[in-house]
Design a protein around this motif. Structure first.
Motif, short mmCIF file in Angstrom:
data_model
loop_
_atom_site.label_atom_id
_atom_site.label_comp_id
_atom_site.label_asym_id
_atom_site.label_seq_id
_atom_site.Cartn_x
_atom_site.Cartn_y
_atom_site.Cartn_z
N ALA A 35 -52.14 -9.14 -50.76
CA ALA A 35 -51.46 -7.88 -50.31
C ALA A 35 -50.41 -8.22 -49.56
CB ALA A 35 -52.30 -6.98 -49.55
N ASN A 36 -49.46 -7.37 -48.99
CA ASN A 36 -48.22 -7.68 -48.50
C ASN A 36 -48.55 -8.59 -47.24
OD1 ASN A 36 -46.04 -7.61 -46.54
ND2 ASN A 36 -45.33 -5.47 -47.47
N PRO A 37 -47.92 -9.86 -47.24
CA PRO A 37 -48.29 -10.97 -46.16
C PRO A 37 -47.54 -10.55 -44.89
CG PRO A 37 -46.83 -11.95 -47.97
CD PRO A 37 -46.97 -10.28 -48.15
N GLN A 38 -46.70 -9.84 -44.66
CA GLN A 38 -45.64 -9.82 -43.64
C GLN A 38 -46.38 -9.28 -42.34
OE1 GLN A 38 -42.83 -7.56 -46.07
NE2 GLN A 38 -41.24 -9.05 -45.19
N ASP A 39 -45.61 -9.58 -41.40
CA ASP A 39 -46.02 -8.77 -40.07
C ASP A 39 -45.17 -7.79 -39.56
OD1 ASP A 39 -47.96 -10.62 -39.41
OD2 ASP A 39 -46.70 -11.95 -38.26
N ALA A 40 -45.73 -6.67 -38.91
CA ALA A 40 -45.06 -5.52 -38.62
C ALA A 40 -45.22 -5.16 -37.15
CB ALA A 40 -45.90 -4.12 -39.22
N LEU A 41 -44.07 -4.57 -36.58
CA LEU A 41 -44.14 -4.31 -35.09
C LEU A 41 -44.45 -2.85 -35.06
CD1 LEU A 41 -43.10 -5.18 -32.15
CD2 LEU A 41 -40.92 -4.03 -32.82
N VAL A 42 -45.28 -2.28 -34.16
CA VAL A 42 -45.89 -1.09 -33.85
C VAL A 42 -45.42 -0.84 -32.58
CG1 VAL A 42 -47.54 0.81 -33.55
CG2 VAL A 42 -47.66 -0.76 -35.69
#
Length: 441
Positions: A96-103
């Protein structure tokens, strides 16, 4: 109809991952066995401080080995490398999407977070990337399931957290993403893995259609020996004949050119390096993923001063199956060709294989025979270290150059005279600690 018992961690994300796997196998029925892992039970353990590699898998592994479950579903990046004896990965699902996210609070992007803001993360790599961009931030070890992590932002305990995009997407929480971060991520982030016992070929047939590795090639770390074609092992020859692509070192050049595969030079000679080790690792991985039978051909033996261990680990961490073919290492070939017994009953019972480079890291252990690799430019430093360790200046030292090749030569000298040698070719230096053996070498 097949019915399986499937183990999983009992977090909402883990349970959703099991549903995702079996949505692809609608004819397979299963009963879920949810468990709390050691990591789930001990949330005081920081994931930023080298936790046990099986912190999230140990209990599930034990259930499988005790035959209380047929298979387990994991986030692939949680798997220890290697897996416990008796277990195998049946399938690695497409990422699936392998990226990191900022919340973050108030949807502030990373660059606009207040000075000194507290940001939570569970990954040393994420911590490194955060501080490289915002060294003022306070990095806080983040634990708990996704809901608990988001609550730390909502309650004001943290200004922001960094989590995997795929985790939020799988839980229907994509709207919580403030921004996608341009961070390098774990090589298996986004992948799910199905694990079972190695004695379950019936399960392999069920899950194989889901396994992205079914289209991959294979990898082999192959020792070329000292360089003479007749000293290449038969097993090495088989892999080389079958190879689609060969990544070879300088000392394996002559052997590599006799095979029809595509050849890529990745060697290092006299301080000049074709590629960094990190680039070589990734080239091997990408060749395997492209479906190519890939051979990493290394002079001597892959695991003796050849960085074969690093390449093996890099590939295994990405769930690539790797064959290792031993080779005759330079110390053994040089000694044999110079007719120097590295051990001899009653006289030499121990041998040390040592690096002669760089000079400031040269070691002199208390062994009867010392063999130095890569010492061509550091003979003076090696001699000095040996003399200071107590070896007498007249002690014999033998340099074997280009062992097994047409240009082979053998220089027999002493520790006192060693620094005066001006040698450019690759060599092996052999020294005996005991003076009574000097005549032999």
């Amino acid at each position: 109809m097949v019915s399986l018992i499937v183990a999983s961690r009992n977090s909402p994300l883990a349970l959703r991952q099991v549903e995702e796997v079996f949505s692809l196998l609608p004819l397979i029925k299963y009963r879920l066995l949810p468990l709390s892992s050691y990591g789930d039970k001990h949330k005081n353990i920081s994931l930023l401080d080298a936790p046990p590699p099986n912190i999230f898998t140990k209990e599930l592994d034990e259930i499988l080995l005790r035959r209380r479950a047929d298979a387990a579903v994991h986030s692939a990046k949680d798997l220890p490398c290697p897996l416990p004896e008796g277990l195998t990965v049946l399938a690695l699902l497409p990422a699936a999407n392998p990226q990191d996210a900022l919340v973050s609070q108030h949807n502030l992007p990373l660059r606009k977070l207040p000075h000194g803001a507290a940001v939570g993360t569970s990954s040393p790599l994420r911590r490194q990337e955060l501080l490289s961009r915002r060294p003022d931030l306070q990095i806080v070890a983040l634990r708990g399931n996704i809901g608990e992590r988001l609550q730390k932002v909502d309650s004001g305990q943290l200004a922001a957290i960094v989590v995997a995009v795929c985790a939020l997407q799988r839980l229907g929480l994509s709207d919580r993403i403030t921004e996608i971060l341009p961070f390098p991520t774990h090589p298996l982030q986004g992948h799910l893995a199905v694990v079972a016992r190695t004695d379950r070929p019936d399960l392999r047939k069920i899950f194989q259609p889901l396994d992205v590795r079914r289209t991959w090639g294979r990898a082999a770390l192959v020792g070329a020996g000292p360089g003479h074609p007749l000293l290449l092992t038969r097993q090495a020859d088989i892999y080389l004949r079958q190879a689609d692509i060969i990544f070879y070192d300088d000392l394996a050049r002559d052997i590599a050119k006799t095979y029809s595969a595509t050849k890529v030079y990745v060697g290092k000679r006299k301080g000049r390096q074709a590629y960094s080790q990190e680039t070589i690792n990734e080239k091997l991985y990408q060749a395997v993923k492209a479906g190519r039978k890939t051979v990493r051909l290394k002079g001597g033996d892959p695991f003796i001063f050849g960085r074969g261990g690093e390449e093996l680990e890099y590939l295994q961490q990405r769930l690539v199956s790797v064959a290792v073919v031993p080779g005759i290492t330079a110390a053994l070939s040089a000694a044999a060709l110079a007719q120097i017994p590295l051990t001899k009953r009653g006289q030499a019972a121990s041998v040390a294989l040592l690096s002669g480079h760089p000079a400031h890291k040269i070691k002199v252990p208390q062994t009867d025979t010392l063999v130095y690799y890569m010492a061509g430019t550091t003979l003076a430093a090696v001699s000095g270290k040996l003399l200071r360790s107590g070896l007498p200046p007249p002690a014999a030292a033998v340099c074997v150059l280009n062992a097994s090749l047409p240009a082979q030569s053998i220089i027999r000298t002493t520790l006192r005279q060693l620094p005066s040698l001006k040698i450019k070719d690759p060599l092996i230096l052999i020294v005996r600690r005991t003076a009574e053996n000097d005549a032999e070498i």
